[in-house]
Design a protein around this motif. Sequence first.
Motif, short mmCIF file in Angstrom:
data_model
loop_
_atom_site.label_atom_id
_atom_site.label_comp_id
_atom_site.label_asym_id
_atom_site.label_seq_id
_atom_site.Cartn_x
_atom_site.Cartn_y
_atom_site.Cartn_z
N ALA A 91 0.82 -1.21 0.00
CA ALA A 91 0.00 0.00 0.00
C ALA A 91 0.86 1.27 0.00
CB ALA A 91 -0.92 0.00 1.21
N THR A 92 0.34 2.34 -0.63
CA THR A 92 1.03 3.63 -0.72
C THR A 92 1.52 4.09 0.65
OG1 THR A 92 -0.41 4.24 -2.55
CG2 THR A 92 0.80 6.04 -1.48
N ASN A 93 0.64 3.97 1.66
CA ASN A 93 1.00 4.34 3.03
C ASN A 93 1.60 3.11 3.72
OD1 ASN A 93 1.19 5.14 5.65
ND2 ASN A 93 -0.84 6.08 5.72
N PRO A 94 2.87 3.17 4.12
CA PRO A 94 3.49 1.98 4.72
C PRO A 94 2.75 1.48 5.97
CG PRO A 94 4.89 3.92 4.99
CD PRO A 94 3.80 4.30 4.03
N ALA A 95 2.00 2.38 6.61
CA ALA A 95 1.21 1.96 7.78
C ALA A 95 0.15 0.94 7.39
CB ALA A 95 0.56 3.17 8.44
N GLU A 108 9.47 5.01 4.66
CA GLU A 108 9.55 5.83 5.87
C GLU A 108 8.19 6.44 6.24
OE1 GLU A 108 12.73 8.59 4.96
OE2 GLU A 108 14.25 7.06 5.37
N ASN A 109 7.44 6.86 5.22
CA ASN A 109 6.08 7.40 5.42
C ASN A 109 5.38 7.47 4.06
OD1 ASN A 109 6.82 9.95 4.16
ND2 ASN A 109 7.91 10.42 6.05
N ILE A 110 4.17 8.03 4.03
CA ILE A 110 3.37 7.98 2.79
C ILE A 110 4.06 8.71 1.64
CG2 ILE A 110 1.95 10.03 3.26
CD1 ILE A 110 -0.45 8.41 2.11
N VAL A 115 9.28 3.45 -3.36
CA VAL A 115 9.06 3.00 -4.75
C VAL A 115 7.79 3.60 -5.33
CG1 VAL A 115 10.31 0.78 -4.79
CG2 VAL A 115 8.01 0.88 -3.78
N HIS A 116 7.80 3.71 -6.66
CA HIS A 116 6.59 4.01 -7.43
C HIS A 116 6.37 2.87 -8.41
CE1 HIS A 116 3.77 6.05 -10.13
NE2 HIS A 116 4.49 5.55 -11.11
N GLY A 117 5.13 2.57 -8.70
CA GLY A 117 4.80 1.63 -9.77
C GLY A 117 3.57 2.11 -10.51
#
Length: 139
Positions: A91-95, A108-110, A115-117
Amino acid sequence: ATERTLSIIKPDATARNITGKIVDKLESAGLRVVAQKRVKWSQADAEAFYAVHKERPFFNDLVAFMTSGPIVLQVLEGEDAVAKNREVMGATNPADAAEGTIRKAFAENIERNSVHGSDSSENAEKEIAMCFKADEIVG
Ligand code: CMP
Protein backbone atom coordinates in the motif's frame (compact mmCIF):
# COMPACT_ATOMS: atom_id res chain seq x y z
CA ALA A 1 -0.25 -11.93 -20.38
CA THR A 2 3.34 -10.75 -20.34
CA GLU A 3 3.40 -6.99 -19.88
CA ARG A 4 5.66 -4.17 -18.76
CA THR A 5 5.39 -1.59 -16.01
CA LEU A 6 7.39 1.43 -14.90
CA SER A 7 9.08 1.27 -11.50
CA ILE A 8 10.95 4.03 -9.69
CA ILE A 9 13.24 3.56 -6.71
CA LYS A 10 12.83 6.89 -4.90
CA PRO A 11 15.35 9.25 -3.23
CA ASP A 12 14.67 7.94 0.30
CA ALA A 13 15.83 4.51 -0.86
CA THR A 14 18.87 5.60 -2.90
CA ALA A 15 19.96 7.70 0.11
CA ARG A 16 19.93 4.58 2.30
CA ASN A 17 21.79 2.48 -0.32
CA ILE A 18 19.04 -0.16 -0.48
CA THR A 19 18.41 -0.26 -4.24
CA GLY A 20 19.74 -3.83 -4.40
CA LYS A 21 17.45 -4.99 -1.60
CA ILE A 22 14.49 -3.53 -3.49
CA VAL A 23 15.54 -5.12 -6.80
CA ASP A 24 15.86 -8.45 -4.97
CA LYS A 25 12.22 -8.22 -3.85
CA LEU A 26 11.07 -7.32 -7.38
CA GLU A 27 13.02 -10.19 -8.96
CA SER A 28 11.91 -12.64 -6.26
CA ALA A 29 8.30 -11.76 -7.15
CA GLY A 30 8.96 -12.91 -10.73
CA LEU A 31 9.57 -9.52 -12.32
CA ARG A 32 12.48 -9.01 -14.71
CA VAL A 33 14.41 -5.71 -14.98
CA VAL A 34 14.54 -5.09 -18.76
CA ALA A 35 15.68 -1.44 -18.49
CA GLN A 36 17.29 0.52 -15.67
CA LYS A 37 18.98 3.87 -15.22
CA ARG A 38 19.93 6.11 -12.32
CA VAL A 39 19.05 9.77 -12.88
CA LYS A 40 18.37 12.98 -11.01
CA TRP A 41 15.13 14.63 -12.06
CA SER A 42 14.75 18.36 -12.65
CA GLN A 43 11.68 20.13 -11.32
CA ALA A 44 10.22 20.03 -14.85
CA ASP A 45 10.82 16.25 -15.09
CA ALA A 46 9.03 15.58 -11.80
CA GLU A 47 6.14 17.95 -12.58
CA ALA A 48 5.62 16.30 -15.97
CA PHE A 49 5.74 12.77 -14.57
CA TYR A 50 3.29 13.53 -11.75
CA ALA A 51 1.07 15.91 -13.78
CA VAL A 52 -2.00 13.80 -12.88
CA HIS A 53 -1.50 14.84 -9.24
CA LYS A 54 -1.10 18.59 -10.00
CA GLU A 55 -4.21 19.62 -8.06
CA ARG A 56 -3.45 17.46 -5.02
CA PRO A 57 -2.36 19.14 -1.77
CA PHE A 58 0.79 16.99 -1.66
CA PHE A 59 1.97 17.87 -5.20
CA ASN A 60 4.62 20.50 -4.34
CA ASP A 61 6.11 18.38 -1.57
CA LEU A 62 6.12 15.36 -3.85
CA VAL A 63 8.00 17.25 -6.58
CA ALA A 64 10.50 18.59 -4.02
CA PHE A 65 11.07 15.08 -2.66
CA MET A 66 11.44 13.42 -6.08
CA THR A 67 14.05 16.01 -7.12
CA SER A 68 15.96 15.84 -3.80
CA GLY A 69 18.33 13.07 -4.86
CA PRO A 70 19.03 10.29 -7.32
CA ILE A 71 16.30 7.90 -8.40
CA VAL A 72 16.43 4.61 -10.31
CA LEU A 73 14.01 4.26 -13.23
CA GLN A 74 13.19 0.72 -14.29
CA VAL A 75 11.03 -1.14 -16.77
CA LEU A 76 9.84 -4.40 -15.24
CA GLU A 77 8.53 -7.24 -17.39
CA GLY A 78 6.53 -10.29 -16.42
CA GLU A 79 3.18 -12.02 -16.27
CA ASP A 80 0.66 -9.37 -15.13
CA ALA A 81 3.59 -7.10 -14.30
CA VAL A 82 1.47 -4.06 -13.32
CA ALA A 83 -0.56 -5.96 -10.71
CA LYS A 84 2.39 -8.07 -9.57
CA ASN A 85 4.53 -4.99 -9.00
CA ARG A 86 1.74 -3.26 -7.05
CA GLU A 87 1.37 -6.36 -4.90
CA VAL A 88 5.08 -6.55 -4.05
CA MET A 89 5.24 -2.76 -3.41
CA GLY A 90 2.38 -2.83 -0.90
CA ALA A 91 0.00 0.00 0.00
CA THR A 92 1.03 3.63 -0.72
CA ASN A 93 1.00 4.34 3.03
CA PRO A 94 3.49 1.98 4.72
CA ALA A 95 1.21 1.96 7.78
CA ASP A 96 -1.28 0.02 5.63
CA ALA A 97 1.26 -2.14 3.76
CA ALA A 98 1.17 -5.91 4.14
CA GLU A 99 3.96 -7.96 5.68
CA GLY A 100 6.63 -8.91 3.14
CA THR A 101 6.04 -5.93 0.84
CA ILE A 102 8.70 -3.40 -0.14
CA ARG A 103 6.92 -0.49 1.52
CA LYS A 104 6.33 -2.45 4.74
CA ALA A 105 10.04 -3.28 4.87
CA PHE A 106 11.57 0.00 3.73
CA ALA A 107 9.17 2.98 3.38
CA GLU A 108 9.55 5.83 5.87
CA ASN A 109 6.08 7.40 5.42
CA ILE A 110 3.37 7.98 2.79
CA GLU A 111 5.59 10.41 0.84
CA ARG A 112 9.00 8.79 1.39
CA ASN A 113 7.61 5.42 0.36
CA SER A 114 10.69 4.04 -1.45
CA VAL A 115 9.06 3.00 -4.75
CA HIS A 116 6.59 4.01 -7.43
CA GLY A 117 4.80 1.63 -9.77
CA SER A 118 2.39 2.32 -12.63
CA ASP A 119 -1.25 1.88 -11.56
CA SER A 120 -2.62 0.51 -14.88
CA SER A 121 -1.39 -0.95 -18.16
CA GLU A 122 -2.42 2.25 -19.92
CA ASN A 123 -0.42 4.44 -17.52
CA ALA A 124 2.50 1.99 -17.67
CA GLU A 125 2.82 2.57 -21.41
CA LYS A 126 2.72 6.34 -20.95
CA GLU A 127 5.20 6.34 -18.05
CA ILE A 128 7.62 4.01 -19.84
CA ALA A 129 7.53 6.28 -22.91
CA MET A 130 8.23 9.31 -20.69
CA CYS A 131 11.28 7.71 -19.09
CA PHE A 132 12.91 5.48 -21.73
CA LYS A 133 13.73 5.39 -25.42
CA ALA A 134 12.69 2.18 -27.14
CA ASP A 135 16.31 1.05 -27.64
CA GLU A 136 17.07 1.40 -23.90
CA ILE A 137 14.66 -1.48 -23.18
CA VAL A 138 16.18 -4.90 -23.75
CA GLY A 139 13.77 -7.76 -23.08
P1 CMP B 1 3.40 7.25 -5.95
O1 CMP B 1 2.96 5.85 -6.19
O2 CMP B 1 4.72 7.62 -6.53
O3 CMP B 1 2.29 8.27 -6.49
C1 CMP B 1 2.12 9.57 -5.95
C2 CMP B 1 2.97 9.82 -4.74
O4 CMP B 1 2.61 10.92 -3.95
C3 CMP B 1 2.86 8.63 -3.80
O5 CMP B 1 3.50 7.50 -4.35
C4 CMP B 1 3.51 9.22 -2.55
O6 CMP B 1 4.93 9.17 -2.59
C5 CMP B 1 3.13 10.71 -2.63
N1 CMP B 1 2.15 11.11 -1.63
C6 CMP B 1 2.37 11.99 -0.66
N2 CMP B 1 1.28 12.17 0.08
C7 CMP B 1 0.32 11.39 -0.42
C8 CMP B 1 -1.05 11.15 -0.09
N3 CMP B 1 -1.65 11.74 0.94
N4 CMP B 1 -1.74 10.25 -0.84
C9 CMP B 1 -1.14 9.64 -1.90
N5 CMP B 1 0.15 9.85 -2.25
C10 CMP B 1 0.88 10.71 -1.53
